[in-house]
Motif scaffolding. Sequence first.
Motif, PDB file in Angstrom:
ATOM      1  N   GLY A 110      -5.584  17.072  -1.803  1.00  0.00           N
ATOM      2  CA  GLY A 110      -4.961  17.261  -0.724  1.00  0.00           C
ATOM      3  C   GLY A 110      -4.976  16.402   0.335  1.00  0.00           C
ATOM      4  O   GLY A 110      -3.960  16.235   1.435  1.00  0.00           O
ATOM      5  N   THR A 111      -5.990  15.401   0.678  1.00  0.00           N
ATOM      6  CA  THR A 111      -5.842  14.589   2.201  1.00  0.00           C
ATOM      7  C   THR A 111      -5.193  13.123   1.737  1.00  0.00           C
ATOM      8  O   THR A 111      -4.965  12.673   0.303  1.00  0.00           O
ATOM      9  N   ASP A 112      -4.345  13.108   3.108  1.00  0.00           N
ATOM     10  CA  ASP A 112      -3.460  11.763   2.722  1.00  0.00           C
ATOM     11  C   ASP A 112      -4.092  10.105   2.852  1.00  0.00           C
ATOM     12  O   ASP A 112      -5.160   9.791   3.242  1.00  0.00           O
ATOM     13  N   GLY A 113      -4.020   9.861   1.907  1.00  0.00           N
ATOM     14  CA  GLY A 113      -4.765   8.591   1.098  1.00  0.00           C
ATOM     15  C   GLY A 113      -3.592   7.492   0.602  1.00  0.00           C
ATOM     16  O   GLY A 113      -2.899   7.373   0.588  1.00  0.00           O
ATOM     17  N   VAL A 114      -4.181   6.137   0.341  1.00  0.00           N
ATOM     18  CA  VAL A 114      -3.805   4.981  -0.868  1.00  0.00           C
ATOM     19  C   VAL A 114      -3.891   6.168  -2.022  1.00  0.00           C
ATOM     20  O   VAL A 114      -4.853   5.740  -2.703  1.00  0.00           O
ATOM     21  N   LEU A 115      -2.613   6.475  -2.377  1.00  0.00           N
ATOM     22  CA  LEU A 115      -2.646   6.388  -3.917  1.00  0.00           C
ATOM     23  C   LEU A 115      -2.335   5.087  -5.340  1.00  0.00           C
ATOM     24  O   LEU A 115      -2.611   4.541  -5.615  1.00  0.00           O
ATOM     25  N   TRP A 121       0.765  -1.308  -0.173  1.00  0.00           N
ATOM     26  CA  TRP A 121      -0.019  -0.141  -0.105  1.00  0.00           C
ATOM     27  C   TRP A 121       0.990   1.341   0.153  1.00  0.00           C
ATOM     28  O   TRP A 121       1.490   1.185   1.446  1.00  0.00           O
ATOM     29  N   LEU A 122       1.064   2.295  -0.840  1.00  0.00           N
ATOM     30  CA  LEU A 122       1.463   3.033  -1.330  1.00  0.00           C
ATOM     31  C   LEU A 122       1.025   4.380  -1.206  1.00  0.00           C
ATOM     32  O   LEU A 122      -0.072   4.752  -1.342  1.00  0.00           O
ATOM     33  N   TYR A 123       0.912   5.778   0.477  1.00  0.00           N
ATOM     34  CA  TYR A 123       0.254   6.359   0.889  1.00  0.00           C
ATOM     35  C   TYR A 123       0.589   7.850   0.591  1.00  0.00           C
ATOM     36  O   TYR A 123       2.515   8.090   0.207  1.00  0.00           O
ATOM     37  N   GLY A 124      -0.313   8.587   0.068  1.00  0.00           N
ATOM     38  CA  GLY A 124       0.610  10.554   0.011  1.00  0.00           C
ATOM     39  C   GLY A 124      -1.128  10.871  -0.359  1.00  0.00           C
ATOM     40  O   GLY A 124      -2.030  10.875   0.028  1.00  0.00           O
ATOM     41  N   SER A 125      -0.934  12.261  -0.892  1.00  0.00           N
ATOM     42  CA  SER A 125      -1.723  13.095  -1.471  1.00  0.00           C
ATOM     43  C   SER A 125      -1.610  14.080  -2.842  1.00  0.00           C
ATOM     44  O   SER A 125      -0.037  13.452  -3.270  1.00  0.00           O
ATOM     45  N   THR A 126      -2.636  13.688  -2.986  1.00  0.00           N
ATOM     46  CA  THR A 126      -2.201  14.561  -4.350  1.00  0.00           C
ATOM     47  C   THR A 126      -3.458  16.362  -4.716  1.00  0.00           C
ATOM     48  O   THR A 126      -3.946  16.158  -4.014  1.00  0.00           O
TER      49      THR A 126
END
Length: 271
Positions: free
Chosen positions: A93-98, A64-69
């Motif tokens: 902009g919210t942190d979640g699963v990319l 699972w790769l996490y981040g935000s866009t």
Amino acid sequence: MELYNTTIDGKSPLFTYTPFRAAGVEGALGAWTLANPDLVRGTSYTTNHTGANVGLQWTGTSIWLYGSTRARSNYQIIRSWSDKVIYGNGTNGTDGVLFSESDLNYGSYTVALSVIEGSVTVSRATITVGMGVPGTALQSQNQSAAAGGGQVNPYFRTSANSSWAPFILEGSQSVLRTTGFGDRITFTVQSSVGFAIYGTTAFESGAYNISVVPPPDNLPSIVQYNASTAFEVLDALKFLATGLNETMDYTCCASVELSDQCKFDVKREAV
């Protein structure tokens, strides 16, 4: 093997960022920079650079790769186990699963995220690894590289005529540190199903090699990482080996491979 989830912070050298990683807004148009340069421990790498990549190699069954866009951001995911490219969109902009994928056959894999447009921030990854016989419980043990009184823990063996020496970080944390090109530090793991190496990353840090003999399944005999960052990160994960045969002994060697201007340290080894 018994399966466990473990999380790797996005600032770990196990992540490979291209182009380079920079501080604050310096080089922001062509680099991965800190999302919040005033909060090193709580921040992540971010970029607006089209074509920027971040990759991670791991051994296991899931990731699972996490981040935000941002809302108008787009990126693609390239996987070593499939020719199909997966496209991702903005997360406001919210942190979640990319990206995530599970239930792969146990093996060594590489996943890479490539920015198409917009802002992308990578915070961490969780991977599923195998350690030990199913139904058994893990017992952890730490070996600090620097023993009391400013001595080298005899568990670690340093190369002859090397520059390894104990060094005190903030908060009284101790590491073994060297600036000598080719300096090596070695230790042997016994009766273990996995181990990890921790230390610091910093601007003066650079490339280092890790070799394990015999090589664990699905892991190259020598792996190179880059510990250079625009800031110092304490207790960073520098290497991870899982799926070991607990009836075998494994000898691990870390060596400085960039130049005599490189700084490299080891805080502890955990099994």
